[in-house]
Scaffold this motif. Structure first.
Motif, short mmCIF file in Angstrom:
data_model
loop_
_atom_site.label_atom_id
_atom_site.label_comp_id
_atom_site.label_asym_id
_atom_site.label_seq_id
_atom_site.Cartn_x
_atom_site.Cartn_y
_atom_site.Cartn_z
N PRO A 166 -8.81 4.73 3.23
CA PRO A 166 -8.35 4.77 4.61
C PRO A 166 -7.71 3.42 4.96
O PRO A 166 -8.33 2.38 4.81
CB PRO A 166 -9.64 4.98 5.41
CG PRO A 166 -10.56 5.69 4.45
CD PRO A 166 -10.23 5.11 3.10
N GLY A 167 -6.45 3.45 5.34
CA GLY A 167 -5.75 2.23 5.72
C GLY A 167 -5.03 1.52 4.59
O GLY A 167 -4.41 0.48 4.80
N GLY A 168 -5.08 2.04 3.36
CA GLY A 168 -4.37 1.34 2.28
C GLY A 168 -4.75 1.81 0.90
O GLY A 168 -4.97 3.00 0.67
N VAL A 169 -4.80 0.86 -0.02
CA VAL A 169 -5.12 1.14 -1.42
C VAL A 169 -6.10 0.08 -1.92
O VAL A 169 -6.29 -0.95 -1.27
CB VAL A 169 -3.85 1.11 -2.31
CG1 VAL A 169 -2.91 2.27 -1.97
CG2 VAL A 169 -3.12 -0.22 -2.20
N ASN A 170 -6.71 0.33 -3.09
CA ASN A 170 -7.67 -0.65 -3.60
C ASN A 170 -7.09 -1.52 -4.71
O ASN A 170 -7.78 -2.38 -5.24
CB ASN A 170 -8.98 0.02 -4.04
CG ASN A 170 -8.83 0.92 -5.26
OD1 ASN A 170 -7.79 0.92 -5.92
ND2 ASN A 170 -9.86 1.70 -5.57
N ASP A 200 7.29 -5.63 -4.16
CA ASP A 200 6.18 -5.30 -3.25
C ASP A 200 5.01 -4.66 -3.99
O ASP A 200 3.87 -4.72 -3.52
CB ASP A 200 6.66 -4.33 -2.16
CG ASP A 200 7.36 -5.06 -1.02
OD1 ASP A 200 7.22 -6.30 -0.95
OD2 ASP A 200 8.05 -4.40 -0.24
N LEU A 201 5.28 -4.03 -5.13
CA LEU A 201 4.18 -3.41 -5.90
C LEU A 201 3.16 -4.44 -6.35
O LEU A 201 2.01 -4.11 -6.60
CB LEU A 201 4.72 -2.67 -7.13
CG LEU A 201 5.43 -1.34 -6.92
CD1 LEU A 201 5.86 -0.77 -8.25
CD2 LEU A 201 4.53 -0.34 -6.19
N GLN A 202 3.61 -5.70 -6.47
CA GLN A 202 2.68 -6.75 -6.89
C GLN A 202 2.07 -7.49 -5.70
O GLN A 202 1.37 -8.48 -5.86
CB GLN A 202 3.38 -7.76 -7.81
CG GLN A 202 3.57 -7.27 -9.26
CD GLN A 202 4.74 -6.31 -9.40
OE1 GLN A 202 5.84 -6.61 -8.94
NE2 GLN A 202 4.50 -5.16 -10.00
N GLY A 203 2.34 -7.01 -4.49
CA GLY A 203 1.80 -7.67 -3.30
C GLY A 203 0.28 -7.60 -3.26
O GLY A 203 -0.35 -6.82 -3.96
N THR A 204 -0.32 -8.44 -2.43
CA THR A 204 -1.79 -8.48 -2.36
C THR A 204 -2.31 -8.03 -1.01
O THR A 204 -3.52 -8.00 -0.78
CB THR A 204 -2.29 -9.90 -2.65
OG1 THR A 204 -1.63 -10.80 -1.76
CG2 THR A 204 -2.00 -10.30 -4.08
N ASP A 205 -1.42 -7.69 -0.10
CA ASP A 205 -1.84 -7.22 1.22
C ASP A 205 -2.03 -5.70 1.12
O ASP A 205 -1.08 -4.93 1.29
CB ASP A 205 -0.76 -7.58 2.25
CG ASP A 205 -1.29 -7.49 3.66
OD1 ASP A 205 -2.50 -7.22 3.82
OD2 ASP A 205 -0.50 -7.69 4.60
N ALA A 251 0.83 -1.21 0.00
CA ALA A 251 0.00 0.00 0.00
C ALA A 251 0.87 1.25 0.00
O ALA A 251 0.63 2.19 -0.77
CB ALA A 251 -0.93 -0.01 1.21
N GLU A 252 1.89 1.26 0.85
CA GLU A 252 2.72 2.47 0.91
C GLU A 252 3.46 2.70 -0.40
O GLU A 252 3.55 3.83 -0.90
CB GLU A 252 3.73 2.38 2.06
CG GLU A 252 4.62 3.61 2.04
CD GLU A 252 5.41 3.86 3.31
OE1 GLU A 252 4.99 3.37 4.36
OE2 GLU A 252 6.42 4.57 3.23
#
Lengths: 494, 239
Positions: free
Chosen positions: A183-187, A366-371, A102-103
């Protein structure tokens, strides 16, 4: 000092010259000059004549709408508002640190935003003044003139901007006004296909950014004295910096320095901004005047944006931009550069950094992460601060236990630069206009000084109900028939 | 041999007791609609499903199908009427699609696009309406209510609760909540209620959430509502 030019002693005896509308800036503003019979400038003011009012009309709305709603206050830097609001919402729900994916997706979005906004400003809006000179014919002094005379520079500028817009589209769903940050991340993450699409062009984009820096450097260093003198005002500076003092635009501590580069405060927690900064209201503008609380309104005004950031940071994390920063710092000979036109130089160093940082980030798996998102418990206060292309941007929200906004305070980059811009035009008025018969090229010098700050006037006017206002009724001959005045404290008199 | 009628020249089979809307949807066709939901008794209130039969306009969701009817639906004249109805709905409330959580998966927005409505046309009323966020799981944004009464019918007919009703008349009509305070949080409404999942606009929405589906993957981002179908048919996907 030119501060005395803010308010003339006997304005009724003076001739008024108005530059309206200001051209090649975002939003609507005007400059008024009051001159005596011998063309001596007695008063110079930058007025913001539009009103947006977001601080008021988001009251009563659910907090999770904020990143999407508030970004609508701008079409140029909506990502900055999107991310500042999302960061404020992270705090509202008690999420201080996002997942790595997300970050990094948010950081990539922000780099794309800064890249496209800087490219737009330099190539589309300001390069005509710099390439052709401030005295060039009006009909030629624009982006069409650049396309005709310098087609390769124009093409690179337009494609640099397009690349930034593509980064935004991939991270937020749309080139303008997307929905990526929650809020809390990305979609969403960045898929390998999307990453490869961006990687295909990135080397060329970095190379063009490098050429852009060389271009502005050549322009400034060919006649350094005039460039360093023009609209130069000694200002305090404010920006975010990383924990190690490196250049940082997404998250960091606040650093303020005086005009000589001495520390005012450093690595201050942005959550405590309200203790560090105050805002003043003046009756002749819809834009507030912020200042560093410890220094007071007279001496505490400051500059934000590229010039402040590049002066303030200790280093860039990317090699090409760092090399350019060292040349930039050397030009100041141990002192921060203060001239308006050196802002363009700083802006393009930042643009170069953005391209390098995008290239580095695209290599990160990390850009391809799913969390993508963390959840938390709703609190009552959220503050989000980012470095928007034009400077430090503060979003502050308070919500009720149901999650509806009860109060909002936005200190927008352009607002932070309000006094600095006013000081810059007064410097131009005093140095270049005073005593001269005014002409379009001379008046354009005022605009060139303002343009260097890349103001976004639509972003900057949101307070409602605090602004002193005066309404006059004039008869056909211009004589005042009646007037009503509302003071900053809400009292009305006639 | 089943009986048939013709919709814009196409043969549509139907069974006794079906409305024009029932038969057309069963045959894979589409007539735009907002207040219609096959799980509830036809309502005929939104008027978006207007069709013409022999020059007379009727609502397809309440008109019984009958043998040999010639039904006109996709003509420009009918679409123009539907657009005008939708334009009035848009200006009567505060429908701010660019910032709405439901955008891209909103039946009102999708039907508007289907009819070719690209601007509200009429003068906005800009009514003063509030958001009720008193419930722990759901909010009601009254700005977006189009008075279709689907929540009223769902609460009454399936949930057996009668949480919602329409109060007032004419322009003063509004959604009312059956609780001592008039607020959702003080009513018997629950997240699992049918009424929580039938709103064709963004008026009744889950709380603390929004924009979770990326742009490009939302219900109506790729294909129009005439292909995708109603929001209710995809409720689990979009919730």
């Amino acid at each position: 000092m030119t501060t005395q030019l803010e308010t003339a002693r006997h304005p009724e005896t003076l001739r008024r010259v108005c530059i309206e509308p200001l051209t090649r800036v975002e939003g609507h503003g005007k400059v008024t000059l009051l001159l005596d019979e011998d063309n001596h400038v007695k008063q110079a003011r930058l007025h913001i004549v539009e009103f947006r009012g977001f601080e008021k009309f988001i009251q009563g709305r659910p907090y999770w709408e904020l990143p999407v709603v508030v970004q609508r206050l701008c079409g140029i830097c909506p990502v900055s508002h999107h991310l500042a609001a999302a960061k404020a919402c992270d705090r509202l729900i008690g999420v201080a640190r996002l997942t790595p994916t997300a970050e990094k997706v948010r950081r990539l979005m922000h780099l794309g935003q800064t890249l496209q906004s800087h490219a737009l400003h330099f190539f589309h809006l300001s390069s005509p003044d710099l390439l052709f000179g401030v005295d060039d014919a009006v009909a030629h002094r624009n982006i069409v003139g650049v396309i005709q005379d310098h087609p390769e520079i124009a093409r690179q500028g337009i494609l640099l901007r397009k690349y930034g817009q593509e980064v935004i589209r991939i991270t937020s769903g749309k080139r303008v006004h997307g929905t990526g940050a929650l809020p809390g991340g990305v979609n969403k993450n960045v898929s390998t296909e999307e990453r490869d699409l961006l990687l295909a062009d990135i080397d060329r984009i970095v190379a063009w950014a490098e050429q852009a820096v060389q271009l502005i450097k050549r322009m400034i260093l060919t006649s350094p004295e005039s460039h360093y003198r023009f609209a130069s005002v000694d200002a305090n500076t404010l920006s975010l910096v990383a924990a190690d003092g490196a250049f940082e635009i997404y998250d960091g501590g606040l650093r303020a320095r005086d005009p000589q580069g001495g520390a005012i405060f450093d690595h201050a927690d942005a959550q405590g901004y309200a203790e560090l900064l105050r805002e003043e209201i003046k009756p002749w503008s819809y834009m507030k005047f912020p200042f560093i609380a410890a220094l007071g309104p007279e001496h505490g005004w400051y500059r934000v944006g590229p010039l402040a950031r590049v002066n303030n940071c200790d280093r860039f994390t990317t090699p090409l931009a760092e090399q350019e920063r060292q040349d930039f710092a050397a030009a100041g000979e141990g002192r921060p550069l203060q001239a308006a036109l050196t802002t363009h130089w700083a802006r393009l160093i930042e643009l170069l950094h953005c391209t390098e940082a995008i290239r580095e980030l695209l290599a990160d798996p990390d850009l391809q992460g799913t969390d993508l998102r963390l959840e938390g418990d709703l609190g009552s206060l959220g503050i989000g601060v980012v470095e928007a292309p034009r400077g430090t941007l503060f979003h502050h929200y308070e919500v009720d236990p149901d999650g509806l906004v009860t109060r909002a305070n936005l200190i927008v980059s352009t607002t932070n630069n309000n006094q600095a811009m006013n000081e810059a035009i007064r410097r131009v008025a005093a140095d270049d206009l005073d005593g001269h018969e005014l002409s379009e090229p001379l008046l354009n010098r005022i605009e060139v000084a303002i343009r260097a700050y890349d103001p976004c006037l639509s972003c900057a006017t949101h307070a409602l109900g605090k602004m002193p206002l005066e309404l006059e009724l004039l008869d056909a001959e211009g004589r005042r028939v009646a007037a009503i005045r509302r003071h900053a404290d809400g009292l009305i008199d006639r | 041999m089943s009986k048939t009628f013709r919709l814009d020249g196409r043969e549509i089979p139907f069974e006794a007791g079906q409305t024009i809307m029932d038969a057309v949807l069963a045959a894979g066709g589409y007539i735009p609609h907002l207040c219609h939901n096959p799980e509830f008794a036809p309502h005929g209130s939104c008027r978006v499903c207007l069709v013409a039969i022999g020059g007379r306009q009727v609502s397809a969701c309440t008109a019984p199908a009958s043998e040999g009817l010639e039904v006109e639906s996709d003509s420009e004249a009918i679409q123009a009427t539907r657009r005008a109805i939708l334009q009035m709905l848009f200006v009567e409330g505060n429908h701010v699609c660019p910032a709405c959580e439901k955008s891209g998966a909103c039946q009102l927005q999708a039907v508007a696009y289907y009819t070719g409505m690209l601007a509200p046309h009429f003068t906005h009323f800009f009514p003063h309406r509030s958001v009720d966020a008193s419930h722990p799981d759901f909010i009601i944004d009254f700005n977006r209510c189009i008075l279709c009464e689907l929540c009223v019918r769902a609460s009454r007919d399936q949930d057996g609760k009668r949480v919602f009703a329409i109060s007032g008349r004419g322009l003063d009509s509004h959604l009312a909540i059956d609780s001592p305070s008039g607020r959702l949080g003080d009513s018997s409404f629950a997240a699992g209620d049918k009424a929580a999942h039938v709103c064709p606009t963004g008026a009744i929405l889950p709380k603390h959430r929004g924009y979770e589906t990326p742009i490009g993957a939302r219900l109506y981002d790729r294909e129009p509502i005439s292909v995708v179908g109603d929001v209710r048919a995809h409720e689990e996907e979009v919730a």
